[in-house]
Design an enzyme around this catalytic site. Structure first.
Site, PDB file in Angstrom:
ATOM      1  N   ASP A 157      -5.853  -3.830  -2.268  1.00 57.24           N
ATOM      2  CA  ASP A 157      -4.714  -3.514  -1.396  1.00 57.24           C
ATOM      3  C   ASP A 157      -4.111  -4.784  -0.795  1.00 57.24           C
ATOM      4  O   ASP A 157      -4.817  -5.638  -0.257  1.00 57.24           O
ATOM      5  CB  ASP A 157      -5.243  -2.605  -0.281  1.00 57.24           C
ATOM      6  CG  ASP A 157      -4.160  -2.006   0.597  1.00 57.24           C
ATOM      7  OD1 ASP A 157      -3.202  -2.713   0.942  1.00 57.24           O
ATOM      8  OD2 ASP A 157      -4.293  -0.820   0.939  1.00 57.24           O
ATOM      9  N   SER A 174       0.818  -1.200   0.000  1.00 65.80           N
ATOM     10  CA  SER A 174       0.000   0.000   0.000  1.00 65.80           C
ATOM     11  C   SER A 174       0.863   1.266   0.000  1.00 65.80           C
ATOM     12  O   SER A 174       1.658   1.472  -0.913  1.00 65.80           O
ATOM     13  CB  SER A 174      -0.964  -0.042   1.194  1.00 65.80           C
ATOM     14  OG  SER A 174      -1.987   0.911   1.047  1.00 65.80           O
TER      15      SER A 174
END
Length: 354
Positions: free
Chosen positions: A195, A50
């Site tokens: 993610d 991320s």
């Protein structure tokens, strides 16, 4: 010996590891008396999830005039949060209202993030990053983890190569915050990705396994990991409130619980692994232990909270000043040994040829 730099997810809290990187790079430059060195000179492998994936991508982005040197310093990588954080995490009151009632699947418009990534990374390919690395994501259709590997992009060509800006878009597609990323490899294969924090908020263990698998002459005793976290919020959720809320409204809470649990588990596993071979010092984990001074939400990017994050990161650096000084010296010493060994190997080769 292999040195790994690993950076967690955490949205705007990426400011925290970003500032640690700036401090470490400055210490290395000062101690080595070389103002032209970069962190990429001192680590052999990089991993990010991320927001950590964005930082890794920027640290390894090549200079157009010299593809073997990085384009961005640690400070310039940090600036993406300081200059664009509020812009990326800004939404309209109407969009927020619709999201709360389940009429919108994500809170933020991903086109703003994509525009920022385009500005920093352009059409850079994963295979063009200057050091081996991995970034994490999760394929929602195949229901499996997806690791973007720089080395596989080189060895397998377009079928495993991607635009780095698409890699960053995928690894940051946090549920309820940004829409699922639909990206394509350079060969045109479609990937619907979330993610990577859903399984590896702390990607250190992924990096360790990748290094041991790829460089088979090394074992765990030969690996050193610097793992940078963004802090664990430790928010307490009331059972009755949680039970009564609509599924869409507890999305951010579930992301928080999931990412915290993943990070804590991976940290525990790594500590136990290195303890089992009596090499505890080979794994360094740095992150704030207390986030009470800030708004911990990954999208809390108001100018005021950004300043609080900067202050919290500065406190973390101050509390670990001696550790960072020692680490900088160790990294310099290790790099000098590698260069000396390489130089001796070249001379030995020339002697044998002559």
């Amino acid at each position: 010996m292999k040195r790994i730099l690993s950076i967690d997810g955490g949205g705007i809290r990426g400011i925290i590891p970003g500032m640690v990187l700036v401090a470490l790079e400055e210490k290395i430059r000062r101690q080595s008396q070389n103002q032209n060195c970069y962190l990429s000179d001192y680590f052999e492998f990089f991993a990010g999830t991320s927001t950590g994936g964005i930082l890794i991508a920027l640290l390894l982005c090549p200079d157009p005039e010299n593809n073997n040197r990085p384009k961005y310093s640690a400070q310039q990588a940090l600036d993406i949060y300081l200059h664009h954080g509020t812009e990326i995490f800004t939404t309209s009151s109407w969009r927020r209202f619709l999201s709360e009632f389940g009429l919108l699947s994500e809170l933020y418009d991903e086109t703003i993030l994509e525009k920022v990534l385009q500005g920093y990374l352009g059409d850079l390919k994963l295979s063009q990053l200057i050091k081996p690395c991995l970034m994490t994501a999760y394929n929602i259709e195949l229901r499996k983890n997806h690791l973007f590997r720089q080395q596989k992009a080189i060895s397998h060509g377009p079928s495993r190569d991607f635009l780095v800006r698409d890699v960053c878009r995928a690894t940051t597609a946090a549920p309820t915050y940004f829409s699922v990323a639909q990206i394509f490899s350079l060969a045109g294969t479609r990937y619907p990705l979330l993610d990577g924090g859903v399984f590896a908020h702390n990607p250190s263990i992924c990096a360790l396994l990748e290094v041991l698998k790829t460089f088979q002459t090394f074992n765990i005793e030969d690996v050193h990991i610097l793992s940078l976290g963004t802090g664990l919020a430790k928010n307490a959720y009331n059972y009755d409130d949680f039970k009564k809320k609509k599924a869409i409204s507890i999305g951010p809470a579930l992301v928080d619980i999931m990412s915290s649990g993943s990070s804590e588990s991976n940290d525990y596993f790594l500590r136990q692994l290195f303890r089992s071979v009596k090499k505890q010092a080979n794994y360094i984990r740095l992150e704030p232990a207390n986030l009470s001074s800030i708004e911990p939400s990954l999208d809390a990017a108001s100018p005021g909270n950004i300043q609080k994050l900067v202050s919290l990161a500065d406190k973390l650096i101050s509390e670990n000043e001696e550790l960072l000084d020692a680490l900088a010296m160790d990294l310099i010493r290790d790099k000098n040994k590698r260069e000396e060994k390489k130089e001796n190997s070249v001379w030995q080769y020339l002697k044998e040829k002559l």
